[in-house]
Each structure stands twice: as structure tokens, then as C-alpha cells.
Design an enzyme around this catalytic site. Structure first.
Site, short mmCIF file in Angstrom:
data_model
loop_
_atom_site.label_atom_id
_atom_site.label_comp_id
_atom_site.label_asym_id
_atom_site.label_seq_id
_atom_site.Cartn_x
_atom_site.Cartn_y
_atom_site.Cartn_z
N LYS A 279 0.85 -1.19 0.00
CA LYS A 279 0.00 0.00 0.00
C LYS A 279 0.88 1.24 0.00
O LYS A 279 1.99 1.22 0.57
CB LYS A 279 -0.87 -0.07 1.26
CG LYS A 279 -1.94 0.98 1.43
CD LYS A 279 -2.73 0.65 2.71
CE LYS A 279 -3.85 1.62 3.00
NZ LYS A 279 -4.62 1.20 4.21
N SER B 230 -9.56 0.93 3.39
CA SER B 230 -8.80 1.85 2.56
C SER B 230 -7.76 1.18 1.67
O SER B 230 -7.27 1.81 0.72
CB SER B 230 -8.10 2.87 3.45
OG SER B 230 -7.18 2.23 4.30
N SER C 292 -9.35 -1.85 7.31
CA SER C 292 -8.86 -1.54 5.96
C SER C 292 -8.14 -2.66 5.22
O SER C 292 -7.82 -2.50 4.05
CB SER C 292 -7.94 -0.33 5.99
OG SER C 292 -8.72 0.83 6.03
N1 GLN Z 1 -12.66 2.79 7.20
C1 GLN Z 1 -12.06 3.08 8.47
C2 GLN Z 1 -11.70 4.54 8.53
O1 GLN Z 1 -11.99 5.23 7.59
C3 GLN Z 1 -10.86 2.21 8.68
C4 GLN Z 1 -9.69 2.68 7.95
C5 GLN Z 1 -8.48 1.82 8.16
O2 GLN Z 1 -8.57 0.72 8.68
N2 GLN Z 1 -7.35 2.37 7.81
O3 GLN Z 1 -11.17 5.01 9.51
#
Ligand code: GLN
Length: 486
Positions: free
Chosen positions: A77, A152, A176
Site C-alpha cells: 500500500k 482503505s 482496511s
Molecule cells: N474505514 C475506516 C476509517 O476510515 C478504517 C480505515 C483503516 O482501517 N485504515 O477510519
């Protein structure tokens, strides 16, 4: 070749039936056929990857010892620092930023012989559940390009699903890794907090962030985990004990295991087909001899609220470093304050701005006790509840995501609806416990459904044992149409 598992490719490479260069060429071809539709990568490092693959082939020729991931094409990522390779976190504020060092996870992958193909797209600073918050445009779902891949780490999930790489890494702060894995039909694993070093992972919410792998099989996820896990003196939160040795128990099945179904992770808001597939899998586990019971964790009902205080609070502190002085973008101003304000206003997208505002508010004098302090207390309650439930159950199971992949744009105007995508995954981050998503089938629209297995802290053994059984029972081998070579 792009459709091989890491396990199969590894053995073909070791026998010399396949070269690392051929394998790389094959995944790059797959990427060239799919990227126009998907946009799973922000950077493809053709030169660096070719050099790594050639190096790996040379080592084989010279009979040198082989790394655990020798010759395997992988991606990380874009919030992992990669030496001299652009690292943007999906944000304008870091566009063009070239880190001077590799994250520990990246360094360990290189040491294990892996071939780093590139950096995958993500929601800006990992904030989001659909990859639509990337400043460089969204990634699309390989099963249906009108749909989101989740987020994400949506780029990592999509790239693995189509075979542009054989495995990938992401970060999981509230889901994510697991949620995009579920939406793209691959395996995604978040380890116990501290098992994988976060040195060089750009911080979002430090008490929640954890690195983990994406793969097409549970066994491949284990290999990727083994390559990077273990103590790192460069990360103050790194776990100093032994990494659980999960491989020997992989094939042991679930007979006699106590499986708890989480009552709070179901009902209203869950797709009927997701619910049905989850119960069908639970029935299969019971048929295999698992002792299934329903468990209740009342604090799970408020986990999302707790997370959306703690994560923004930590994000507002962590992102203070992007001030136009040290990294990336700088928008000039009359004074230093004006330069910083303009840089941040231009550099951060709307969701990141919202989080910084929320977090700053929750931490401000007069509100700290009412918001942040209270959230921390409920977090302790949730940790205690989980500890009690794990006395009655070896693992907990639930859907990974309440729905399958939704349409692009469906939730971008409604942050709360977007936040609800993580209702099943957030508790494991708050508790620092391991959890994995395994694909168990497709809904009637041809979109993947993920099944989550959670275990107590350092309970990776029983978690993987269950995940491997789920994988075998699901027998999910469908691939997205765009992954099938013409
Ligand atoms: N969707 C969650 C957020 O927006 C988790 C994001 C993540 O795990 N980085 O915070």
C-alpha cells in the site's frame, strides 16, 4: 502464471521450472490488461522490480540460499515508506515524496527475496472504506468496475484478486485490510497489535494501526505474515515475545473448537445474502464438529462511535507533521503560519480535513473528558468484554462486511453510511486482537462475500486453524472475469 498461488509459484521457482523474470513479466502483463479498468496501483516500479527478479534468478543459478518469498511479485500500500520510490498515502500533500528509507516490513520482504512490483492505491492516509478518498482517483472492484473495491487498502485487494501480484500488504486501523479483502474475494489478515513492525508505515491512528497481508489462500497469507512478523527495535510498540507458530495447526480442522457467533454483528443493515452465507458457513463448521453458540458483546454496539473519536483524535496529532516544512507540498504564504495553513488546506482532501477537525475538537480543553476520555473508558470495557467471551469461545465469527461491494459514489456524500461499512471489523482494532477475512462465496449479483474469524490476542494459531477450515468448506475458487487470461 499470474494465477499461481505463492505456494505453487515458490515451488516452481525453486525447481527452476519458472524464472522470477518470467513470473514478473506475466504479472506485469496482467496488470497492463487490467489497470485501465481498475487503477489498483499508484506506482509500478518496472525497473526496480526487474532488477529484483533478475537478482533472484542469479541467486538460484549460483545455488545461494533461498528466501521465504524468493522471486514472488508483491505490492505494498502507498502508505508504506519505500526507499527512493514515491510514497503518497493517496494524498496531494505527499505527491512526489521520496522516502530516504524502507519501512521494516518492506525491508523484510526484500530480504526474503520478494520482488516489489509497486505501490497500491488507497484512501487518503488510509481514511475511508472505498478507496474513493484517494487524491489520485478511485480503484474499482475487479468483479464489477461499477462497484468499489472497499478500503482503505482497496488497491492491494484488487491487485491480488486479478493476479497483478501474487500477494500484497496493507494497513488495518478499523478494517482496511479485511473489508476490501471481503469485497474483492481474497483473504485479508490483521495480526495482533505489535506482531508486525510499523516502522516506516505512515501513521494514521497509532493505537489501532496494524500491517497485514492479502493473499488468494490462507496458506499464502501465513507465508506473507511469517516473512515480516517479529520484534523490531525500531518500533516502540513492537511485541518482544515469540510470533505464534501457526503453520503446524493449519490442517487440523475445527472438531471440538468452540465457535461463538456474535449476536451484535447481524440483523438490521446486513444484506440478507451476506447473513445467509454466514449462517450456512456456521452450519458447516458445526457439521465438522465445532461447538457453536451465540455470544453477546453489548459494547460492540458502540464500537463504531468509540472508534470515530479515538481514530480522529490520534489522526489529528499524527497529521500535524504535514506542515509544508518537512515533507511534500508547500504552498507559499506571507508568514510561516499562513504557509502552513495554505499547505494543509490545499494538500488534504475533505475526509482527512473532517477527521482532523473532529479529532482536534474531541481533544480540546473542556471536551477531552466528555469525548476522548469517555471513548477510552468504553474501549477498556470492550477489551474486558472480549476477554470474558474468549473464556467461553475459542474464536468469534461474523460477516466481515454487512454488505457486498456497493456502487461507486453511493456513500461519498454520507460519511456516516461509509463509516458503517466497518462495523464488524473495528472491534478487533480497538482490542488489538487478530482477525481474518476469508471469501466464502458470491451473492446473486456475482459479488464476493467475506467471513470474519476473530481470536484473542496472540491467538493466531486457532484463528488460522479455523480460517483454513472455513476456506476448505467454502471451496471458493471463482475468479473475476478480468483475471481470466484470454
Ligand atoms: N474505514 C475506516 C476509517 O476510515 C478504517 C480505515 C483503516 O482501517 N485504515 O477510519
Amino acid at each position: 502464471m499470474a494465477d499461481l498461488t505463492i505456494e505453487a509459484a515458490g515451488s516452481a521457482l525453486a525447481k527452476g521450472e519458472l524464472s522470477a523474470t518470467e513470473l514478473l513479466e506475466s504479472v506485469l502483463t496482467r496488470a497492463s490488461l487490467t489497470e485501465a479498468d481498475l487503477h489498483s496501483f499508484l506506482t509500478i516500479d518496472h525497473e526496480g522490480a526487474m532488477a529484483a527478479a533478475t537478482g533472484s534468478d542469479e541467486r538460484l543459478r549460483r545455488g545461494e540460499p533461498r528466501g521465504l518469498l524468493e522471486g514472488i511479485p508483491l505490492a505494498v500500500k502507498d502508505n508504506f515508506c519505500t526507499r527512493h520510490l514515491e510514497t503518497t498515502c493517496g494524498s496531494q500533500i505527499l505527491a512526489g515524496y521520496l522516502p530516504p528509507y524502507d519501512a521494516t516490513a518492506v525491508a523484510r520482504l526484500r530480504d526474503a527475496g520478494a520482488v516489489l512490483v509497486g505501490k497500491t492505491n488507497c484512501d487518503e492516509f488510509a481514511m475511508g472504506s472505498s478507496t474513493e478518498n484517494s487524491a489520485f482517483g478511485p480503484t474499482r472492484n475487479p468483479w464489477n468496475p461499477e462497484r468499489v473495491p472497499g478500503g482503505s487498502s482497496g488497491g492491494s485487494a484488487a491487485a491480488v484478486a486479478v493476479g497483478s501480484v501474487l500477494g500484497a500488504f496493507g494497513s488495518d486501523t478499523g478494517g482496511s485490510i479485511r473489508q476490501p479483502a471481503a469485497l474483492c474475494g481474497v483473504v485479508g489478515f490483521k495480526p495482533t497489535y505489535g506482531l508486525i513492525s510499523r516502522y516506516g508505515l505512515v501513521a494514521f491512528a497509532s493505537s489501532l494501526d496494524q500491517i497485514g497481508p492479502f493473499a488468494r489462500t490462507v496458506a499464502d497469507a501465513v507465508t506473507l505474515f511469517e516473512a515480516v512478523a517479529g520484534y523490531d527495535p525500531l518500533d516502540a510498540t513492537s511485541y518482544q515475545g515469540l510470533v505464534p507458530n501457526v503453520r503446524p495447526t493449519l490442517g487440523e480442522g475445527v472438531s471440538g473448537l468452540r465457535v461463538g457467533i456474535v449476536r451484535e454483528l447481524g440483523g438490521e443493515g446486513y444484506d440478507a445474502e451476506v447473513a445467509a452465507a454466514t449462517s450456512a458457513m456456521v452450519d458447516k463448521l458445526a457439521d465438522e464438529g465445532a461447538k457453536v453458540s451465540e455470544v453477546s458483546l453489548p459494547s460492540f454496539e458502540v464500537a463504531l462511535s468509540v472508534y470515530y473519536l479515538i481514530a480522529p483524535a490520534e489522526c489529528s496529532a499524527n497529521l500535524a507533521r504535514f506542515d509544508g516544512v518537512r515533507y511534500g507540498l508547500r504552498v507559499p504564504g506571507e508568514t510561516v503560519e499562513e504557509m502552513m495553513a495554505r499547505t494543509r488546506a490545499e494538500g488534504f482532501g475533505p475526509e482527512v480535513t473532517r477527521r482532523i477537525l473532529l479529532g482536534t475538537y474531541a481533544l480540546s480543553a473542556g471536551y477531552y473528558d466528555a469525548f476522548y476520555g469517555k471513548a477510552q473508558k468504553v474501549r477498556s470495557l470492550l477489551i474486558a468484554e472480549m476477554a470474558t467471551v474468549f473464556e467461553q469461545a475459542d474464536v468469534l465469527v461474523s460477516p466481515t462486511s454487512p454488505t457486498t461491494a456497493f456502487e461507486l459514489g453511493a456513500k461519498t456524500q454520507d460519511p456516516l453510511a461509509m463509516y458503517l461499512s466497518d462495523v464488524c471489523t473495528i472491534p478487533a482494532n480497538l482490542a488489538g486482537t487478530p482477525a481474518i477475512s476469508v471469501p466464502i462465496g458470491l451473492d446473486s449479483g456475482g459479488l464476493p462475500i467475506g467471513f470474519q474469524v476473530m481470536a484473542p490476542a496472540l491467538g493466531e494459531k486457532v484463528m488460522f486453524q479455523t480460517a483454513a477450515a472455513v476456506e476448505a468448506l467454502a471451496d471458493f475458487d471463482a475468479r473475476p472475469a478480468m483475471a481470466v487470461s484470454p
